[in-house]
Design a protein around this motif. Sequence first.
Motif, PDB file in Angstrom:
ATOM      1  N   SER A  84     -52.622 -27.749 -34.490  1.00  0.00           N
ATOM      2  CA  SER A  84     -51.526 -28.302 -35.294  1.00  0.00           C
ATOM      3  C   SER A  84     -51.107 -27.385 -36.433  1.00  0.00           C
ATOM      4  O   SER A  84     -49.900 -27.225 -36.683  1.00  0.00           O
ATOM      5  CB  SER A  84     -51.925 -29.675 -35.854  1.00  0.00           C
ATOM      6  OG  SER A  84     -52.226 -30.576 -34.826  1.00  0.00           O
ATOM      7  N   PRO A  85     -52.054 -26.758 -37.156  1.00  0.00           N
ATOM      8  CA  PRO A  85     -51.623 -25.879 -38.255  1.00  0.00           C
ATOM      9  C   PRO A  85     -50.761 -24.703 -37.788  1.00  0.00           C
ATOM     10  O   PRO A  85     -49.935 -24.196 -38.551  1.00  0.00           O
ATOM     11  CB  PRO A  85     -52.947 -25.388 -38.851  1.00  0.00           C
ATOM     12  CG  PRO A  85     -53.940 -26.428 -38.472  1.00  0.00           C
ATOM     13  CD  PRO A  85     -53.517 -26.916 -37.119  1.00  0.00           C
ATOM     14  N   GLY A 130     -45.266 -17.846 -29.253  1.00  0.00           N
ATOM     15  CA  GLY A 130     -44.059 -17.454 -28.522  1.00  0.00           C
ATOM     16  C   GLY A 130     -42.842 -17.607 -29.405  1.00  0.00           C
ATOM     17  O   GLY A 130     -42.933 -17.956 -30.583  1.00  0.00           O
ATOM     18  N   ALA A 131     -41.680 -17.345 -28.830  1.00  0.00           N
ATOM     19  CA  ALA A 131     -40.417 -17.467 -29.553  1.00  0.00           C
ATOM     20  C   ALA A 131     -39.319 -17.728 -28.531  1.00  0.00           C
ATOM     21  O   ALA A 131     -39.571 -17.793 -27.327  1.00  0.00           O
ATOM     22  CB  ALA A 131     -40.131 -16.206 -30.363  1.00  0.00           C
ATOM     23  N   THR A 150     -46.482 -27.781 -25.783  1.00  0.00           N
ATOM     24  CA  THR A 150     -46.790 -27.781 -27.208  1.00  0.00           C
ATOM     25  C   THR A 150     -45.500 -27.719 -28.015  1.00  0.00           C
ATOM     26  O   THR A 150     -44.419 -27.478 -27.463  1.00  0.00           O
ATOM     27  CB  THR A 150     -47.641 -26.554 -27.557  1.00  0.00           C
ATOM     28  OG1 THR A 150     -46.843 -25.379 -27.305  1.00  0.00           O
ATOM     29  CG2 THR A 150     -48.924 -26.501 -26.727  1.00  0.00           C
ATOM     30  N   PRO A 151     -45.580 -27.888 -29.347  1.00  0.00           N
ATOM     31  CA  PRO A 151     -44.378 -27.694 -30.165  1.00  0.00           C
ATOM     32  C   PRO A 151     -43.794 -26.295 -30.032  1.00  0.00           C
ATOM     33  O   PRO A 151     -42.574 -26.129 -30.155  1.00  0.00           O
ATOM     34  CB  PRO A 151     -44.891 -27.959 -31.591  1.00  0.00           C
ATOM     35  CG  PRO A 151     -46.019 -28.912 -31.413  1.00  0.00           C
ATOM     36  CD  PRO A 151     -46.696 -28.467 -30.141  1.00  0.00           C
ATOM     37  N   ILE A 152     -44.621 -25.283 -29.771  1.00  0.00           N
ATOM     38  CA  ILE A 152     -44.098 -23.930 -29.540  1.00  0.00           C
ATOM     39  C   ILE A 152     -43.266 -23.913 -28.258  1.00  0.00           C
ATOM     40  O   ILE A 152     -42.194 -23.306 -28.194  1.00  0.00           O
ATOM     41  CB  ILE A 152     -45.249 -22.912 -29.432  1.00  0.00           C
ATOM     42  CG1 ILE A 152     -45.912 -22.713 -30.802  1.00  0.00           C
ATOM     43  CG2 ILE A 152     -44.757 -21.577 -28.869  1.00  0.00           C
ATOM     44  CD1 ILE A 152     -45.048 -21.998 -31.821  1.00  0.00           C
ATOM     45  N   GLY A 153     -43.745 -24.581 -27.203  1.00  0.00           N
ATOM     46  CA  GLY A 153     -43.010 -24.624 -25.944  1.00  0.00           C
ATOM     47  C   GLY A 153     -41.673 -25.316 -26.077  1.00  0.00           C
ATOM     48  O   GLY A 153     -40.670 -24.893 -25.495  1.00  0.00           O
ATOM     49  N   ALA A 154     -41.643 -26.393 -26.862  1.00  0.00           N
ATOM     50  CA  ALA A 154     -40.420 -27.197 -26.979  1.00  0.00           C
ATOM     51  C   ALA A 154     -39.477 -26.704 -28.066  1.00  0.00           C
ATOM     52  O   ALA A 154     -38.327 -27.159 -28.137  1.00  0.00           O
ATOM     53  CB  ALA A 154     -40.803 -28.655 -27.265  1.00  0.00           C
ATOM     54  N   GLU A 155     -39.921 -25.767 -28.887  1.00  0.00           N
ATOM     55  CA  GLU A 155     -39.123 -25.331 -30.043  1.00  0.00           C
ATOM     56  C   GLU A 155     -37.728 -24.855 -29.642  1.00  0.00           C
ATOM     57  O   GLU A 155     -37.562 -24.085 -28.702  1.00  0.00           O
ATOM     58  CB  GLU A 155     -39.845 -24.187 -30.755  1.00  0.00           C
ATOM     59  CG  GLU A 155     -39.102 -23.688 -31.994  1.00  0.00           C
ATOM     60  CD  GLU A 155     -39.825 -22.510 -32.642  1.00  0.00           C
ATOM     61  OE1 GLU A 155     -40.554 -22.739 -33.620  1.00  0.00           O
ATOM     62  OE2 GLU A 155     -39.654 -21.369 -32.151  1.00  0.00           O
ATOM     63  N   GLY A 156     -36.736 -25.342 -30.357  1.00  0.00           N
ATOM     64  CA  GLY A 156     -35.371 -24.878 -30.145  1.00  0.00           C
ATOM     65  C   GLY A 156     -34.714 -25.404 -28.883  1.00  0.00           C
ATOM     66  O   GLY A 156     -33.591 -25.009 -28.574  1.00  0.00           O
ATOM     67  N   GLU A 172     -47.816 -32.047 -27.308  1.00  0.00           N
ATOM     68  CA  GLU A 172     -49.087 -32.282 -27.996  1.00  0.00           C
ATOM     69  C   GLU A 172     -49.597 -30.987 -28.629  1.00  0.00           C
ATOM     70  O   GLU A 172     -49.159 -29.891 -28.285  1.00  0.00           O
ATOM     71  CB  GLU A 172     -50.135 -32.835 -27.026  1.00  0.00           C
ATOM     72  CG  GLU A 172     -49.766 -34.180 -26.398  1.00  0.00           C
ATOM     73  CD  GLU A 172     -49.719 -35.333 -27.394  1.00  0.00           C
ATOM     74  OE1 GLU A 172     -50.156 -35.143 -28.549  1.00  0.00           O
ATOM     75  OE2 GLU A 172     -49.250 -36.424 -27.023  1.00  0.00           O
ATOM     76  N   ASN A 173     -50.581 -31.137 -29.533  1.00  0.00           N
ATOM     77  CA  ASN A 173     -51.069 -30.019 -30.343  1.00  0.00           C
ATOM     78  C   ASN A 173     -52.446 -29.496 -29.959  1.00  0.00           C
ATOM     79  O   ASN A 173     -52.844 -28.436 -30.432  1.00  0.00           O
ATOM     80  CB  ASN A 173     -51.130 -30.438 -31.816  1.00  0.00           C
ATOM     81  CG  ASN A 173     -49.761 -30.689 -32.407  1.00  0.00           C
ATOM     82  OD1 ASN A 173     -48.946 -29.789 -32.468  1.00  0.00           O
ATOM     83  ND2 ASN A 173     -49.510 -31.915 -32.826  1.00  0.00           N
TER      84      ASN A 173
END
Length: 429
Positions: free
Chosen positions: A141-142, A301-302, A321-327, A339-340
């Motif tokens: 999560s952090p 990732g980005a 994860t939130p990285i996968g779903a970002e943007g 999930e985290n």
Amino acid sequence: MNQPATKVLVIGYVWPEPRSSAAGGHMMQILQSFLDQGWDITFSSPATIGEHKADLPALGIHECAIELNSSSFDDFVCELAPDIVLFDRFMMEEQFGWRVEKYCPNALRVLETSDLQSLRDARQQRLKDYLKHDPAADDFSPLFAPALDEEFQRMADTDLAKREIAAIYRCDISLVISDVEIRLLTEHFKVPSTLLHWCPLMLDPPTAPFASFEKRAHFLSIGNFRHAPNWDAVLWMKNSVWPLIRQQLPGAQLHIYGAYTPPKATALHNPTQGFHVMNWAEDALQVLTAARICLAPLRFGAGIKGKLMDAMLCGTPNVTTPIGAEGMGGDHPWPGMIENSASALATAAVALYQDQERWTQAQEDGRRLLARRYAQDIHGPALVERLEHCRSELALHRRTNFTGSMLRHHLHKSTQYMAQWIEAKNRNV
């Protein structure tokens, strides 16, 4: 009298492979937007040709191999005389930008960022530091919820960020695939919004019925093994996420597909654990359509994730994860679960795999998300309109970007002399 077709030169970091990476797919979508306008396109690259390269001539796109640090490019670009030059990633702008400016000063210079590499690298380093402090960490999560200001602080002192942001300033327009990255650039790096254009993945939203819950089985993960975030995700699945899924679903099977599968990946293949490394998928959409759940446990990732777009195209709910779903989702419901931690990802994957009602809702959420946020017939014309508008006011546009002009003056001089020195050295070898 008909006007001559707009000439576009693309300088590719690699030759596009739309079935191997999201970056390759995005490039093909951009090219299609130009083709729809009747533009005359030449794709060039100094890279070797990969085994999954797109057949550009079949689309009416010219191809030309080019060399680094060679004046042969000067002759080539002078003869072509393009109206628009698109650099595929900032490294190509660094290599060829000064030559384009010198020999085609009135050509619109466009940068396809693909994703912000400096952001991806900063996140990778943060993950390494996190694991060094706690090698057995389960909850990330952090790492997944930092404020953009914290991202900026981690990036700002890196050479990579300075190079990447400088290239954005030196170009007339930069295409940014993620609106989160646009916020990072404008709010924290203070890049003027006039230099940026939101250009997400573009596609025709699905309209036909999807394969149903009952006709699908197994979990699937897909992605180019050469891409560091994908390889990290495979290792995390192998060591942490997948064993927890198998505890709850002892007969579960995971099929992992990826281009350029290295020996270290095939060594993870273990059918007794339901962990199958399948190499490259000839038809990624076909294997996604047969799967019930797409797993994408990305820890860094980005940009936005082509694998999740493909999953939505096939009506395959995902767990990420939130990285996968970002943007990607904007204000719309996510077509799966986010999930985290490894334990939470496993629990979510098992629940979604077994809950037909929730699974069907996620499938339809994906269809709506694609239609509302990623339609080619909206973003393609918007891209062309933005480029044509910038071309029509190019002198004014450049005058208001003094920082870019200053950076071009200083960097291009040093880059020019270095390139000429390398070329002379090569002649004398």
